[in-house]
Design a protein around this motif. Structure first.
Motif, PDB file in Angstrom:
ATOM      1  N   HIS A   1      48.288  43.153  -0.562  1.00 48.38           N
ATOM      2  CA  HIS A   1      48.173  41.809   0.020  1.00 48.38           C
ATOM      3  C   HIS A   1      47.144  41.743   1.145  1.00 48.38           C
ATOM      4  CE1 HIS A   1      52.488  40.611  -1.467  1.00 48.38           C
ATOM      5  NE2 HIS A   1      51.714  41.121  -2.407  1.00 48.38           N
ATOM      6  N   ASN A   2      46.070  42.483   0.980  1.00 49.70           N
ATOM      7  CA  ASN A   2      44.947  42.413   1.902  1.00 49.70           C
ATOM      8  C   ASN A   2      43.754  43.070   1.205  1.00 49.70           C
ATOM      9  OD1 ASN A   2      45.471  45.290   2.277  1.00 49.70           O
ATOM     10  ND2 ASN A   2      47.005  44.695   3.807  1.00 49.70           N
ATOM     11  N   TYR A   3      42.655  43.202   1.924  1.00 51.89           N
ATOM     12  CA  TYR A   3      41.473  43.882   1.384  1.00 51.89           C
ATOM     13  C   TYR A   3      41.297  45.207   2.118  1.00 51.89           C
ATOM     14  CZ  TYR A   3      36.543  45.091   0.721  1.00 51.89           C
ATOM     15  OH  TYR A   3      35.372  45.764   0.457  1.00 51.89           O
ATOM     16  N   GLN A   4      41.115  46.292   1.365  1.00 52.55           N
ATOM     17  CA  GLN A   4      40.824  47.600   1.944  1.00 52.55           C
ATOM     18  C   GLN A   4      39.817  48.309   1.042  1.00 52.55           C
ATOM     19  OE1 GLN A   4      44.390  49.919   3.120  1.00 52.55           O
ATOM     20  NE2 GLN A   4      45.609  48.107   2.617  1.00 52.55           N
ATOM     21  N   ARG A   5      38.844  48.958   1.665  1.00 49.71           N
ATOM     22  CA  ARG A   5      37.862  49.737   0.889  1.00 49.71           C
ATOM     23  C   ARG A   5      37.805  51.167   1.417  1.00 49.71           C
ATOM     24  NH1 ARG A   5      32.425  51.063   1.365  1.00 49.71           N
ATOM     25  NH2 ARG A   5      32.015  49.523   3.012  1.00 49.71           N
TER      26      ARG A   5
ATOM     27  N   ASN B   1      36.385  49.900   5.416  1.00 47.84           N
ATOM     28  CA  ASN B   1      36.441  48.506   5.875  1.00 47.84           C
ATOM     29  C   ASN B   1      37.751  47.894   5.412  1.00 47.84           C
ATOM     30  OD1 ASN B   1      35.657  46.070   7.034  1.00 47.84           O
ATOM     31  ND2 ASN B   1      33.617  46.120   6.118  1.00 47.84           N
ATOM     32  N   TYR B   2      38.173  46.808   6.053  1.00 50.57           N
ATOM     33  CA  TYR B   2      39.376  46.109   5.622  1.00 50.57           C
ATOM     34  C   TYR B   2      39.356  44.685   6.153  1.00 50.57           C
ATOM     35  CZ  TYR B   2      41.366  46.718  10.347  1.00 50.57           C
ATOM     36  OH  TYR B   2      41.594  46.681  11.702  1.00 50.57           O
ATOM     37  N   ASP B   3      40.182  43.849   5.560  1.00 53.48           N
ATOM     38  CA  ASP B   3      40.393  42.477   6.026  1.00 53.48           C
ATOM     39  C   ASP B   3      41.854  42.124   5.774  1.00 53.48           C
ATOM     40  OD1 ASP B   3      40.402  39.816   6.715  1.00 53.48           O
ATOM     41  OD2 ASP B   3      39.007  39.158   5.158  1.00 53.48           O
ATOM     42  N   ASP B   4      42.620  41.994   6.846  1.00 57.00           N
ATOM     43  CA  ASP B   4      44.013  41.566   6.719  1.00 57.00           C
ATOM     44  C   ASP B   4      44.231  40.203   7.358  1.00 57.00           C
ATOM     45  OD1 ASP B   4      43.831  42.234   9.380  1.00 57.00           O
ATOM     46  OD2 ASP B   4      45.513  43.637   9.393  1.00 57.00           O
ATOM     47  N   GLN B   5      43.117  39.461   7.504  1.00 53.08           N
ATOM     48  CA  GLN B   5      43.176  38.142   8.129  1.00 53.08           C
ATOM     49  C   GLN B   5      42.949  37.000   7.140  1.00 53.08           C
ATOM     50  OE1 GLN B   5      43.687  38.019  11.614  1.00 53.08           O
ATOM     51  NE2 GLN B   5      43.911  40.239  11.422  1.00 53.08           N
ATOM     52  N   ASP B   6      42.302  37.287   6.023  1.00 56.12           N
ATOM     53  CA  ASP B   6      41.821  36.241   5.126  1.00 56.12           C
ATOM     54  C   ASP B   6      42.266  36.488   3.685  1.00 56.12           C
ATOM     55  OD1 ASP B   6      39.873  34.962   7.092  1.00 56.12           O
ATOM     56  OD2 ASP B   6      39.082  37.002   7.005  1.00 56.12           O
ATOM     57  N   TYR B   7      42.267  35.410   2.919  1.00 54.91           N
ATOM     58  CA  TYR B   7      42.363  35.497   1.461  1.00 54.91           C
ATOM     59  C   TYR B   7      40.948  35.653   0.912  1.00 54.91           C
ATOM     60  CZ  TYR B   7      47.079  33.800   2.256  1.00 54.91           C
ATOM     61  OH  TYR B   7      48.376  33.674   2.693  1.00 54.91           O
ATOM     62  N   GLY B   8      40.828  36.296  -0.261  1.00 57.98           N
ATOM     63  CA  GLY B   8      39.481  36.492  -0.780  1.00 57.98           C
ATOM     64  C   GLY B   8      39.456  37.119  -2.157  1.00 57.98           C
ATOM     65  N   TYR B   9      38.262  37.520  -2.593  1.00 62.10           N
ATOM     66  CA  TYR B   9      38.058  38.060  -3.943  1.00 62.10           C
ATOM     67  C   TYR B   9      36.837  38.955  -3.961  1.00 62.10           C
ATOM     68  CZ  TYR B   9      34.340  34.541  -4.372  1.00 62.10           C
ATOM     69  OH  TYR B   9      33.201  33.793  -4.184  1.00 62.10           O
ATOM     70  N   LEU B  10      36.690  39.690  -5.063  1.00 59.99           N
ATOM     71  CA  LEU B  10      35.518  40.522  -5.282  1.00 59.99           C
ATOM     72  C   LEU B  10      34.570  39.851  -6.256  1.00 59.99           C
ATOM     73  CD1 LEU B  10      37.258  44.005  -5.844  1.00 59.99           C
ATOM     74  CD2 LEU B  10      36.519  42.976  -3.675  1.00 59.99           C
ATOM     75  N   ARG B  11      33.298  40.002  -6.005  1.00 58.18           N
ATOM     76  CA  ARG B  11      32.254  39.628  -6.951  1.00 58.18           C
ATOM     77  C   ARG B  11      31.561  40.930  -7.340  1.00 58.18           C
ATOM     78  NH1 ARG B  11      26.720  38.333  -6.578  1.00 58.18           N
ATOM     79  NH2 ARG B  11      25.990  36.885  -8.194  1.00 58.18           N
ATOM     80  N   VAL B  12      31.592  41.263  -8.615  1.00 62.87           N
ATOM     81  CA  VAL B  12      31.100  42.556  -9.099  1.00 62.87           C
ATOM     82  C   VAL B  12      29.848  42.337  -9.951  1.00 62.87           C
ATOM     83  CG1 VAL B  12      31.690  44.665 -10.333  1.00 62.87           C
ATOM     84  CG2 VAL B  12      33.481  43.395  -9.112  1.00 62.87           C
TER      85      VAL B  12
END
Length: 436
Positions: free
Chosen positions: A327-331, A383-394
């Motif tokens: 439920h967040n973004y992590q790389r 890197n990470y983002d636990d503040q926003d909703y989002g998606y990947l563009r590949v």
């Protein structure tokens, strides 16, 4: 032919061309977006009551070790169930090859954990921004959307598919293929529901049809062979999709309860990469992540070990690994031998965000190396983002795989990613993107 179903909101199934969604067609071909864009809804049609009482039961059963992974139907086409982009588009291989030759790349979307139980607003933030990507030049338009699981919360119920899946993507003009998340297969205690029933109905149909869950919207059910499969968009991309089952943690792809059919599939799929001489981007996808940086959900070490064993046995390792669930973004970057493999979590597609757990209330700084007992490879949180909703563009070309992260908070018209990584396909090393 499709079955006849009642409609909602007075809508009837739209019919449009499979690739550009203009003009009429029968249901011998797929249908994606509505013929005319519509405003975002402000509320759900079917009220979603709180699942807290049910989760209290689940938590207690977990404490008592009374919940196990659930068996699932075998996919069509074993030992390697395969689905092609041409099939989901209802297009000829020659037509696609001409498009790819003209573009010299393929672009697609990825996100997961999209179904919101509280209302449509957060999911629409992401889907609206994804739809805006179709205003790009033809070369840059996405060809499909790969969903990382947890399409519908909390137990994959059919009655919530309209609000949590069909309505949010009513204007998305391309195919949506998916792997199943734990919530798509979970069964609430003391119910007679069958695991994955609605997911199989809406993503693993044997032919193009409009299901009851679509509520009169145009999108046809997807024709995936099952809950694990290979998705091919030759010559640029091959995605190996695994089903990590129904537990909150860990993800499970093989054990005494569900057997080892996915391990046999994975070995067959990786061997075919070699026998085919496939030189494109190889992506591994499963809902539960191999690594996390301390969010509510943990990592799945046994699943990772099983996958690693087969990759080692076949000598084939993915260029990238994609997951949701957290439920967040992590790389992360995994340093494996001479290669650098991105492991990316994109589980912020619309469901409630989860903050990363931090010591003493301080923010988590990157880059940071994970401390993993018994794991030979170094793993770096980049890197990470636990503040926003989002998606990947590949973006995949003949030589590179680029993965971009776009948060919805940047606005529909923003085209600059907040994070990105590029892998050189021939070496498995991280490099600068050179384009086509």
């Amino acid at each position: 032919m499709a079955r006849t179903h009642k409609t909602r909101k007075g809508k009837t199934p739209a019919q449009s061309e499979a690739i550009d969604n203009t003009g009429a067609t029968g249901l011998d071909k797929p249908i994606f977006a509505q013929p005319q864009p519509t405003d975002d809804p402000t509320s759900f049609e079917v009220k979603h009551p709180s699942d807290n009482p049910v989760y209290k039961q689940i938590d207690q059963l977990n404490r008592e070790h009374k919940i196990a992974p659930l068996p699932f139907p075998a996919p069509r086409g074993l030992p390697e169930p395969t689905l092609t982009l041409a099939a989901v588009l209802g297009a000829s291989v020659n037509t696609l090859q001409k498009q790819f030759q003209a573009k010299a790349q393929i672009v697609f979307h990825v996100t997961g954990d999209t179904g919101s139980t509280r209302g449509p607003e957060t999911q629409n933030l992401v889907s609206d921004k994804m739809v805006n990507d179709f205003t790009d030049d033809e070369k840059e338009k996405p060809m499909f959307y790969f969903h990382l699981g947890d399409v519908v919360y909390s137990f994959g119920e059919a009655e919530y598919y309209y609000d949590q899946f069909y309505e949010p993507y009513r204007d998305y003009p391309a195919p949506i293929v998916a792997l199943a998340g734990n919530h798509d297969g979970m069964v609430a205690p003391n119910t007679n529901a069958s695991t994955l029933a609605a997911f199989l109905e809406n993503f693993c149909a044997s032919e193009f049809e409009v299901t009851a869950e679509a509520g009169g919207l145009a999108r046809t059910a997807q024709i995936q062979p099952g809950v694990f499969y290979t998705f091919e968009a030759p010559p640029y991309v091959r995605i190996l999709a695994l089903y990590s089952n129904t537990l909150e943690d860990p993800g499970v792809i093989a054990d005494d309860t569900i057997g080892d059919s996915q391990l046999a599939y994975l070995e067959a799929a990786l061997k075919r990469v070699t026998s085919d001489g496939f030189k494109g981007a190889l992506i591994l996808a499963h809902h539960h992540p191999a690594y996390t940086a301390g969010s509510v959900h943990g990592w799945s070490q046994q699943m990772l070990s099983q996958i690693d064993a087969i990759c080692g046995k076949t000598g084939v390792w993915p260029h990238a690994v994609l997951s949701g669930h957290a439920h967040n973004y992590q790389r992360f970057t995994r340093l494996h031998g001479d290669t650098q493999i991105p492991y990316i979590i994109c589980g912020n597609g619309g469901h409630a965000l989860a903050k990363l757990m931090r010591k003493k209330g301080t923010s988590l700084r990157t880059p940071q190396q994970l401390q993993i007992k018994g794991h030979a490879d170094k793993v770096i949180l980049e890197n990470y983002d636990d503040q926003d909703y989002g998606y990947l563009r590949v973006i995949a070309t003949a030589t590179q795989l680029r993965i971009e992260y776009h948060p919805a908070s940047d606005g529909d018209g923003a085209k600059t990613p907040d994070d990105f990584v590029t892998v050189e396909l021939a070496t498995g090393k991280l490099v600068h993107f050179t384009g086509t």
